[in-house]
Design an enzyme around this catalytic site. Sequence first.
Site, PDB file in Angstrom:
ATOM      1  N   ASP A  14     -17.666 -35.022  41.866  1.00  0.00           N
ATOM      2  CA  ASP A  14     -17.419 -33.661  41.368  1.00  0.00           C
ATOM      3  C   ASP A  14     -18.522 -33.161  40.363  1.00  0.00           C
ATOM      4  OD1 ASP A  14     -14.987 -33.390  42.633  1.00  0.00           O
ATOM      5  OD2 ASP A  14     -13.628 -34.242  41.001  1.00  0.00           O
ATOM      6  N   GLY A  15     -19.318 -34.264  39.641  1.00  0.00           N
ATOM      7  CA  GLY A  15     -20.150 -33.702  38.875  1.00  0.00           C
ATOM      8  C   GLY A  15     -21.305 -33.301  39.410  1.00  0.00           C
ATOM      9  N   TYR A  41     -11.294 -31.227  31.889  1.00  0.00           N
ATOM     10  CA  TYR A  41     -11.283 -31.348  30.439  1.00  0.00           C
ATOM     11  C   TYR A  41     -10.055 -30.593  29.953  1.00  0.00           C
ATOM     12  CZ  TYR A  41     -13.486 -31.435  25.894  1.00  0.00           C
ATOM     13  OH  TYR A  41     -13.920 -31.638  24.501  1.00  0.00           O
ATOM     14  N   ASN A  42      -9.354 -29.521  30.545  1.00  0.00           N
ATOM     15  CA  ASN A  42      -8.534 -28.607  30.085  1.00  0.00           C
ATOM     16  C   ASN A  42      -7.050 -29.768  30.138  1.00  0.00           C
ATOM     17  OD1 ASN A  42      -6.406 -26.288  29.748  1.00  0.00           O
ATOM     18  ND2 ASN A  42      -5.701 -27.249  31.866  1.00  0.00           N
TER      19      ASN A  42
HETATM   20  P1  NAD Z   1     -18.257 -36.879  36.925  1.00  0.00           P
HETATM   21  O1  NAD Z   1     -18.394 -36.603  38.378  1.00  0.00           O
HETATM   22  O2  NAD Z   1     -18.663 -37.912  36.335  1.00  0.00           O
HETATM   23  O3  NAD Z   1     -16.837 -36.443  36.369  1.00  0.00           O
HETATM   24  C1  NAD Z   1     -16.086 -36.941  35.502  1.00  0.00           C
HETATM   25  C2  NAD Z   1     -14.714 -37.161  35.806  1.00  0.00           C
HETATM   26  O4  NAD Z   1     -14.000 -35.617  36.083  1.00  0.00           O
HETATM   27  C3  NAD Z   1     -14.563 -37.562  37.212  1.00  0.00           C
HETATM   28  O5  NAD Z   1     -13.475 -38.631  37.368  1.00  0.00           O
HETATM   29  C4  NAD Z   1     -14.314 -36.477  38.315  1.00  0.00           C
HETATM   30  O6  NAD Z   1     -13.918 -36.476  39.535  1.00  0.00           O
HETATM   31  C5  NAD Z   1     -13.468 -35.580  37.168  1.00  0.00           C
HETATM   32  N1  NAD Z   1     -13.558 -34.168  37.445  1.00  0.00           N
HETATM   33  C6  NAD Z   1     -14.723 -33.138  37.280  1.00  0.00           C
HETATM   34  N2  NAD Z   1     -14.329 -32.096  37.729  1.00  0.00           N
HETATM   35  C7  NAD Z   1     -12.938 -32.057  37.793  1.00  0.00           C
HETATM   36  C8  NAD Z   1     -11.698 -31.019  38.240  1.00  0.00           C
HETATM   37  N3  NAD Z   1     -12.062 -29.948  38.362  1.00  0.00           N
HETATM   38  N4  NAD Z   1     -10.519 -31.548  38.424  1.00  0.00           N
HETATM   39  C9  NAD Z   1     -10.433 -33.082  38.104  1.00  0.00           C
HETATM   40  N5  NAD Z   1     -11.191 -33.704  37.854  1.00  0.00           N
HETATM   41  C10 NAD Z   1     -12.297 -33.343  37.818  1.00  0.00           C
HETATM   42  O7  NAD Z   1     -19.281 -35.455  36.289  1.00  0.00           O
HETATM   43  P2  NAD Z   1     -19.285 -34.944  35.046  1.00  0.00           P
HETATM   44  O8  NAD Z   1     -20.519 -34.313  34.975  1.00  0.00           O
HETATM   45  O9  NAD Z   1     -19.052 -36.078  33.847  1.00  0.00           O
HETATM   46  O10 NAD Z   1     -18.067 -33.913  34.913  1.00  0.00           O
HETATM   47  C11 NAD Z   1     -18.009 -32.825  34.244  1.00  0.00           C
HETATM   48  C12 NAD Z   1     -16.820 -32.498  33.745  1.00  0.00           C
HETATM   49  O11 NAD Z   1     -16.088 -33.560  32.945  1.00  0.00           O
HETATM   50  C13 NAD Z   1     -16.832 -31.520  33.080  1.00  0.00           C
HETATM   51  O12 NAD Z   1     -16.570 -30.118  33.686  1.00  0.00           O
HETATM   52  C14 NAD Z   1     -15.366 -31.446  32.386  1.00  0.00           C
HETATM   53  O13 NAD Z   1     -14.327 -30.878  32.643  1.00  0.00           O
HETATM   54  C15 NAD Z   1     -15.297 -32.996  32.181  1.00  0.00           C
HETATM   55  N6  NAD Z   1     -14.965 -33.373  30.746  1.00  0.00           N
HETATM   56  C16 NAD Z   1     -13.859 -33.867  30.173  1.00  0.00           C
HETATM   57  C17 NAD Z   1     -13.449 -34.549  29.138  1.00  0.00           C
HETATM   58  C18 NAD Z   1     -12.458 -34.945  28.582  1.00  0.00           C
HETATM   59  O14 NAD Z   1     -11.634 -35.136  29.693  1.00  0.00           O
HETATM   60  N7  NAD Z   1     -12.179 -35.320  27.461  1.00  0.00           N
HETATM   61  C19 NAD Z   1     -14.603 -34.340  28.112  1.00  0.00           C
HETATM   62  C20 NAD Z   1     -16.005 -33.618  28.740  1.00  0.00           C
HETATM   63  C21 NAD Z   1     -16.028 -33.329  29.941  1.00  0.00           C
END
Ligand code: NAD
Length: 266
Positions: free
Chosen positions: A51-52, A165-166
């Site tokens: 996804d990232g 994140y949401n």
């Molecule tokens: P990544 O591919 O490593 O993603 C991290 C995880 O988030 C993976 O398991 C991925 O499948 C999941 N993910 C990403 N977008 C998703 C979505 N729309 N619905 C469900 N799962 C989703 O890549 P990354 O660069 O670390 O991902 C960035 C995203 O991580 C940000 O856009 C944000 O939404 C999320 N994030 C989450 C947290 C948290 O949960 N506390 C904190 C910071 C960022």
Amino acid sequence: MADRKNIYFYYKETEKIHKDLNNLMNQMAENGFKVVNSAKDANIIASIGGDGDFLQCIRRTGFRDDCLYAGFSNTDQLSFYCDFYLDHPETIMDAIHNQQMKVRRYPIIEVTIDDELSYLCINEFSIQSAIVKTFILDVYINNLQLETFRGDGLVISTPTGSTAYNKSVHGAVVDPKLACMQITELGSLNNNRYRTLGSPFIVSADKTVTLIVGKEGNEHPIMAIDNEALSIRQVEKIQIKLSDKKIKTVKLKDNTFWHKVKRTFL
Ligand code: NAD
């Protein structure tokens, strides 16, 4: 998809990807597609990875609304934006030939900083204090000042970002057919002096959410658009609304957003 034939692959070079990718490219070519070397010449853009990587692919190729985006997972698991396995190219070929493909349209968010710089997000915009001090934000919906937020920060997500994140901060999961955005709090302060709504809220497509950053030593927050941090050092006003654009992605008929929710969380 039938009238779209120019495909661009966005990927990070690794030995494993290369072998599977060559196979996919050959199958695409045999089925009448043309692999192009620049996203500008493409009308289909395929992201390889997780996804990232998909988030980066959309950003790096300019959030094109005249292209179809497709996500190919390079692991043995599908994810929210990756509907196909890189090492099973026959699935997408069968789907194309048997008309099993559908196009989804995902709402995206437009963020404008201090009336000058604009950015698009497909998951979310987040803003957090960069220092150990309560962060103050005046939150407006159109011209109505809804609340003065005190806490760690806010996450403003799209429907597809609602499962990212949401969701970790207890926002609701939103069907991407609803054009809207959701505002979730990060560690709000709620007592007899300070009050926020205290629950996530969802606004319709015609609303603009404006955040005015309080001038109490916190004008240098950390701001992120999807998985990228903004390098802006100082900010006073942030306007967030749904973009007129939508991102078009391809999916298999039996792989709806709610199939993904079930597959991932239940
Ligand atoms: P990544 O591919 O490593 O993603 C991290 C995880 O988030 C993976 O398991 C991925 O499948 C999941 N993910 C990403 N977008 C998703 C979505 N729309 N619905 C469900 N799962 C989703 O890549 P990354 O660069 O670390 O991902 C960035 C995203 O991580 C940000 O856009 C944000 O939404 C999320 N994030 C989450 C947290 C948290 O949960 N506390 C904190 C910071 C960022």
